[in-house]
Design a protein around this motif. Structure first.
Motif, PDB file in Angstrom:
ATOM      1  N   TYR A  78       0.834  -1.203   0.000  1.00 21.44           N
ATOM      2  CA  TYR A  78       0.000   0.000   0.000  1.00 21.44           C
ATOM      3  C   TYR A  78       0.872   1.257   0.000  1.00 21.44           C
ATOM      4  CZ  TYR A  78      -3.957   3.010   0.705  1.00 21.44           C
ATOM      5  OH  TYR A  78      -4.903   3.979   0.517  1.00 21.44           O
ATOM      6  N   HIS A  85       1.318   6.243  -7.047  1.00 29.36           N
ATOM      7  CA  HIS A  85       0.145   6.921  -7.596  1.00 29.36           C
ATOM      8  C   HIS A  85       0.357   8.432  -7.578  1.00 29.36           C
ATOM      9  CE1 HIS A  85      -4.013   8.201  -8.184  1.00 29.36           C
ATOM     10  NE2 HIS A  85      -3.933   8.888  -7.057  1.00 29.36           N
ATOM     11  N   TYR A 393      -8.781  12.199   5.291  1.00 25.06           N
ATOM     12  CA  TYR A 393      -9.323  12.089   3.934  1.00 25.06           C
ATOM     13  C   TYR A 393      -9.948  13.384   3.445  1.00 25.06           C
ATOM     14  CZ  TYR A 393      -8.041   7.698   2.159  1.00 25.06           C
ATOM     15  OH  TYR A 393      -7.276   6.715   1.607  1.00 25.06           O
ATOM     16  N   HIS A 400      -8.136  16.102  -4.749  1.00 26.25           N
ATOM     17  CA  HIS A 400      -8.660  15.544  -5.996  1.00 26.25           C
ATOM     18  C   HIS A 400      -9.709  16.440  -6.630  1.00 26.25           C
ATOM     19  CE1 HIS A 400      -6.659  11.915  -4.440  1.00 26.25           C
ATOM     20  NE2 HIS A 400      -6.501  11.629  -5.717  1.00 26.25           N
ATOM     21  N   ARG A 461      -3.452   7.737   3.970  1.00 30.34           N
ATOM     22  CA  ARG A 461      -2.278   6.858   3.916  1.00 30.34           C
ATOM     23  C   ARG A 461      -2.320   5.761   4.967  1.00 30.34           C
ATOM     24  NH1 ARG A 461       0.773  12.118   4.514  1.00 30.34           N
ATOM     25  NH2 ARG A 461       0.317  13.146   2.545  1.00 30.34           N
TER      26      ARG A 461
HETATM   27  C1  HEM Z   1      -8.464   8.086 -11.278  1.00 32.16           C
HETATM   28  C2  HEM Z   1      -9.051   8.475 -10.172  1.00 32.16           C
HETATM   29  C3  HEM Z   1      -8.294   8.598  -8.875  1.00 32.16           C
HETATM   30  C4  HEM Z   1      -8.517   7.857  -7.747  1.00 32.16           C
HETATM   31  C5  HEM Z   1      -9.560   6.774  -7.547  1.00 32.16           C
HETATM   32  C6  HEM Z   1      -7.565   8.314  -6.760  1.00 32.16           C
HETATM   33  C7  HEM Z   1      -7.471   7.779  -5.485  1.00 32.16           C
HETATM   34  C8  HEM Z   1      -6.585   8.191  -4.519  1.00 32.16           C
HETATM   35  C9  HEM Z   1      -6.558   7.728  -3.162  1.00 32.16           C
HETATM   36  C10 HEM Z   1      -7.483   6.670  -2.572  1.00 32.16           C
HETATM   37  C11 HEM Z   1      -5.547   8.376  -2.535  1.00 32.16           C
HETATM   38  C12 HEM Z   1      -5.189   8.317  -1.071  1.00 32.16           C
HETATM   39  C13 HEM Z   1      -4.168   7.367  -0.690  1.00 32.16           C
HETATM   40  C14 HEM Z   1      -4.097   7.374   0.811  1.00 32.16           C
HETATM   41  O1  HEM Z   1      -3.945   8.452   1.394  1.00 32.16           O
HETATM   42  O2  HEM Z   1      -4.214   6.290   1.403  1.00 32.16           O
HETATM   43  C15 HEM Z   1      -4.932   9.252  -3.480  1.00 32.16           C
HETATM   44  C16 HEM Z   1      -3.870  10.076  -3.210  1.00 32.16           C
HETATM   45  C17 HEM Z   1      -3.334  11.002  -4.114  1.00 32.16           C
HETATM   46  N1  HEM Z   1      -3.776  11.241  -5.408  1.00 32.16           N
HETATM   47 FE1  HEM Z   1      -5.261  10.258  -6.344  1.00 32.16          FE
HETATM   48  N2  HEM Z   1      -6.796   9.305  -7.299  1.00 32.16           N
HETATM   49  C18 HEM Z   1      -7.204   9.526  -8.584  1.00 32.16           C
HETATM   50  C19 HEM Z   1      -6.709  10.465  -9.477  1.00 32.16           C
HETATM   51  C20 HEM Z   1      -5.690  11.365  -9.188  1.00 32.16           C
HETATM   52  C21 HEM Z   1      -5.210  12.388 -10.080  1.00 32.16           C
HETATM   53  C22 HEM Z   1      -5.754  12.671 -11.482  1.00 32.16           C
HETATM   54  C23 HEM Z   1      -4.190  13.033  -9.434  1.00 32.16           C
HETATM   55  C24 HEM Z   1      -3.302  14.185  -9.900  1.00 32.16           C
HETATM   56  C25 HEM Z   1      -3.371  14.822 -11.011  1.00 32.16           C
HETATM   57  C26 HEM Z   1      -4.036  12.419  -8.140  1.00 32.16           C
HETATM   58  C27 HEM Z   1      -3.097  12.789  -7.189  1.00 32.16           C
HETATM   59  C28 HEM Z   1      -2.984  12.238  -5.937  1.00 32.16           C
HETATM   60  C29 HEM Z   1      -1.988  12.642  -4.956  1.00 32.16           C
HETATM   61  C30 HEM Z   1      -0.923  13.731  -5.144  1.00 32.16           C
HETATM   62  C31 HEM Z   1      -2.215  11.867  -3.805  1.00 32.16           C
HETATM   63  C32 HEM Z   1      -1.451  11.916  -2.501  1.00 32.16           C
HETATM   64  C33 HEM Z   1      -0.532  10.730  -2.455  1.00 32.16           C
HETATM   65  C34 HEM Z   1       0.205  10.671  -1.168  1.00 32.16           C
HETATM   66  O3  HEM Z   1      -0.392  10.896  -0.121  1.00 32.16           O
HETATM   67  O4  HEM Z   1       1.420  10.386  -1.234  1.00 32.16           O
HETATM   68  N3  HEM Z   1      -4.969  11.407  -8.018  1.00 32.16           N
HETATM   69  N4  HEM Z   1      -5.584   9.127  -4.695  1.00 32.16           N
END
Ligand code: HEM
Ligand SMILES: [Cu+2]
Length: 639
Positions: A78, A85, A393, A400, A461
């Motif tokens: 994870y 991601h 969250y 997002h 996270r």
């Molecule tokens: C396709 C749909 C997307 C889904 C379902 C999604 C889902 C998620 C989830 C569940 C997390 C949280 C992880 C956690 O904290 O446990 C996350 C973190 C993040 N997402 Fe997305 N996301 C999507 C699209 C995007 C897009 C388009 C971007 C940027 C252009 C993005 C940038 C980020 C960033 C920067 C984080 C923070 C990661 C971290 O905490 O290190 N996401 N996303």
């Protein structure tokens, strides 16, 4: 021989120009291409592949979180998932895709035949591709980075992250951002010096203004993260102490360097999104953009202010309280220029005649989603609330809403809008609408519940949570939404692939737009314009040339890759410039640079021997060639 392309409708000249500017053929030719359109298409495809991969990782995360005490992946996996991601979305998709689209569009929009530095442009694409692949290959070998896309020290330092994972992250970030810097230089020079005659500063299309401003921001923002990650790898590999408080270093230094880049980064995605809207809204409202000067000034203000906000990502550190309140004020201030833009678009739509095609639907979604994301942003900008929801969250929901509302929806609109120009065919409107609604509904179902989860205290996270916390329903809903969103994106992909093969052939200007990229055929000829246009207004296709004024430039050679360079402010013809022919050297230099960077993950000596490997193709690249020197001298002698 001197062939002039001045005579319009001259098919022989057009054919000669096509031959002069055409991409080399064959397997080896594939690596020599310097045409900005070909490079841009490859670049866009690469970014979309990284987007899909990062989206798959998100899908796995959402599966894992769908139910409490779930076991789809373990905690170690994870960590890699959310790090990859976040890193891939930000470094390999969002910023580069904006640059890639700009590399395609900007020369066409300003009426130029090529970008300013075609070989550097090719080089920047190749290193981006190699850097991105390296990161994903590492992930598939189970050595993917796992310290978050923000890689905070000391977590990412040598003590808490042994092994190669963070080393790979640090070097590949520096590497891919090098590509961003080179693209920024290419785009800035193209916009400032390669505009068609008549396209004075106050006639530059708003998308090009947005690109110009983001490119300048890249020049200030990227070095901060490159410096930070280079210091990080030095701490890890050769035992420097930049971030080690025990030896006089400072952990908060990392956060300053990272967020001095990281906050503007969000605007590097958002401002081009604004540029897309400013191209589409006037077209589908059938009137020129309302408040052009206000739009440009607020773009500049947004770019400028975005550098003054980075501390709002650090409210939970023990920086001085007074300082934090200034950053609160600045964070709220930045809503003003965005609001001005929104009012100008509303005025444009209000006084125009709205035509609700698919691209326009994506623009309207931007208004809805971004305004919600902006409001939670204003909430987060206040220190007490930020303390409350920090690392929950709520923040995931906010980011997002801003990133997907500010960038992904406008980008999809842009794909539908410019697809005819990219590939010469129209996309299906029906599939487009299906895709749009699935994306819009899926997105809100996926991310709105996260606000509530955050307020209820679910931390971000975490790889799982216990049953009975009251988070189960919302998480399941969010996962269902995420898959609906993904289905919507997939439909657009299907639409693109089907239309590329069997779509209706696109005319030069299918939407009746006013800017110059629509003046040439779809898809454009290798040289973009068989005759370089003269711009007589902000929307040259709507205004046309006044009686007796020239509509095209005459007198450029058609048997050489000749481009016209104009003055910065008034776009008066300045001199001619020979655009370099295709060459394998940018590709070879990129391979060599990749060897250097990958080597440096393992040993600092790679910087030394790597430089030798890089020097060989680079010296060959810049070796003056008699042919070029002669033809340049000859050009200078012409009247
Ligand atoms: C396709 C749909 C997307 C889904 C379902 C999604 C889902 C998620 C989830 C569940 C997390 C949280 C992880 C956690 O904290 O446990 C996350 C973190 C993040 N997402 Fe997305 N996301 C999507 C699209 C995007 C897009 C388009 C971007 C940027 C252009 C993005 C940038 C980020 C960033 C920067 C984080 C923070 C990661 C971290 O905490 O290190 N996401 N996303
Ligand atoms: Cu910020």
């Amino acid at each position: 021989m001197s062939v002039k392309d001045g005579a319009l409708h001259d098919t022989q000249v057009a054919a000669l120009l096509d031959r002069t500017w055409d991409d080399p053929r064959g397997f080896l030719g594939w690596f020599c291409v310097v045409n900005h359109k070909t490079i841009a298409k490859r670049f866009i495809v690469a970014c979309l592949v990284f987007f899909a991969l990062a989206g798959l990782l998100a899908a796995v995360m959402r599966l894992q979180l769908a139910r409490p005490d779930n076991n789809v992946v373990g905690p170690d996996m994870y960590n890699q998932l959310f790090t990859m991601h976040g890193s891939a979305m930000m470094f390999l998709f969002a910023v580069p895709v904006m640059q890639a689209v700009a590399v395609f569009l900007v020369p066409l929009m300003v009426g130029a035949r090529q970008v300013a530095f075609p070989r550097m442009n090719a080089f920047a694409f190749w290193i981006f591709l190699f850097g991105g692949f390296t990161l994903f290959i590492a992930f598939f070998l189970n050595t993917g980075p796992d310290a978050g896309w923000f890689a905070y020290v000391p977590l990412s330092g040598p003590d808490y992250s042994p092994g190669k994972r963070v080393d790979i992250w640090a070097q590949m970030i520096t590497f891919t951002e090098l590509s961003a810097l080179l693209e920024a230089i290419t785009l800035i020079t193209t916009i400032l010096k390669f505009r068609a005659p008549g396209m004075t500063m106050n006639r530059i299309p708003l998308f090009c203004w947005a690109t110009l401003i983001t490119s300048f921001m890249v020049l200030f923002a990227m070095p901060a993260v490159m410096l930070g990650s280079s210091a990080l790898i030095m701490d890890r590999l050769i035992g420097t102490h930049f971030y080690n408080p025990a030896e006089g270093g400072d952990v908060v230094l990392w956060q300053h360097l990272f967020w001095f880049f990281g906050h503007p980064e969000v605007y590097l995605i958002f401002i081009p999104g604004l540029g897309f809207l400013s191209a589409m809204i006037p077209t589908f409202s059938r009137r020129p953009q309302f408040g052009y000067a206000a739009m440009v000034l607020s773009l500049i203000a947004t770019g400028f202010l975005s550098f003054g906000l980075w501390v709002h990502h650090m409210f939970a550190t023990n920086l001085p309280e007074l300082g934090k309140s200034f950053f609160t004020a600045a964070s709220m201030l930045i809503a003003i220029p965005s609001a001005i833009q929104i009012y100008c678009w509303i005025a444009t739509m209000w006084t125009g005649k709205l035509n609700l095609r698919t691209p326009m639907l994506y623009c309207l979604a931007f208004f809805f989603i971004l305004v919600l994301g902006g409001m939670t942003g204003l909430m987060l900008a206040s220190v007490p609330l930020d303390y409350q929801v920090h690392d929950t969250y709520f923040v995931v929901a906010h980011l997002h809403y801003v990133l997907i509302g500010g960038a992904v929806f406008p980008l999809f609109g842009a794909f539908y809008y410019w697809f005819p120009k990219f590939l010469g065919r129209m996309m299906s409107e029906r599939l487009g609408r299906w895709s749009f609604w699935l994306m819009f509904i899926g997105f809100n179902v996926a991310f709105f519940p996260m606000h509530i989860l955050g307020l209820q205290g679910m931390p971000r996270r975490v790889w799982t949570y216990q049953a009975g916390m009251g988070w189960d329903g919302m998480n399941l809903l969010s996962t269902v939404g995420a898959f609906t969103f993904a289905l919507g994106i997939f439909l657009s992909l299907v639409n693109a692939v089907r239309s590329a093969r069997a779509g209706a052939a696109a005319p030069a200007n299918p939407w009746g737009a006013g800017t110059l990229e629509w003046a040439t055929q779809s898809p454009p000829a290798p040289c973009n314009f068989h005759a370089i246009p003269v711009a007589h207004g902000r929307d040259p296709l709507w205004q046309g040339a006044p009686e007796g004024e020239p509509s095209h430039v005459a007198g450029l050679a058609a048997d050489k890759r000749e481009a016209l360079v104009t003055t910065v402010i008034d776009a008066l013809p300045d001199h001619r410039y020979l655009s370099p022919p295709p060459s394998p050297l940018p590709f070879l230099s990129a391979v060599a640079t990749t060897v250097l960077f990958i080597g440096s993950i393992f040993t600092p000596w790679a910087i030394v021997w790597g430089s030798v490997i890089v020097a060989v193709p680079v010296i060959a690249w810049f070796w003056p060639k008699r042919h070029d020197v002669d033809s340049e001298l000859a050009l200078e002698k012409r009247p």
